[in-house]
Each structure stands twice: as C-alpha cells, then as structure tokens.
Design a protein around this motif. Sequence first.
Motif: not given
Length: 110
Positions: A3-24
């Motif tokens: 879910e993304y888009g703030g209060t718009a509550c859009r639904q999204g899908q992506v394919e591939g691989f997850l790469v965690p990033l560090f950037g506080p």
Amino acid sequence: MTEYGGTACRQGQVEGFLVPLFGPDELDALRELFEEHFRGAGTWNYGWPDAERDRLQGIIGALRYWACDGTVEEPHALRLDESRIREADEAWVPVITPDGPATLVWFNSD
C-alpha cells in the motif's frame, strides 16, 4: 502487494528482488516531503514543479545502492526515474539503479 500513496491507499505490485537500503536522513526527508509538504494525500499523476522535483531528486540521489560487477562491490547513487515521475507517490518512487529500473518503497504513513 504494497500500500502506498498516503491516505489515497493505492495498491501496488513489483517483481524482482528486495534490496534493503540504509538512509535514515533520507527516509526522514522523504517522510517530510510526502507526509508534511503534501500532507499525506498522495501525489500520483502529480505535475511535479521544478523545485519539488529537484528536492525529490536530491533526496533520492543521496541514497546509495551497492552493486557488484562480478568482482568489485561499489556504492552507486540512486537516480529518480524521470520517465516515470508521474508514478511517484508516498512510499512509491520510481528510481534507476545500476541493475536497471526499480521502485523505492518504504512504510506508508497511514
């Protein structure tokens, strides 16, 4: 599915691989931009005036993505994918990595 888009509550899908990033600091800047500046209402299909686009590019460009060419691992800056800028929204930003197009996601505010 995410879910993304703030209060718009859009639904999204992506394919591939997850790469965690560090950037506080960058995460704080993204939250400030989307949750405070845009008030968490979503920006899908938004026109992105130059000042706001530059701000988003700067935040994205400060994030580092580690990539390996088979022998050497090096950090690379992410780039905002200008060809998909109208898809940019809270917790869903199209980016370019050394491995190709991607979508930067993080926890949604609502």
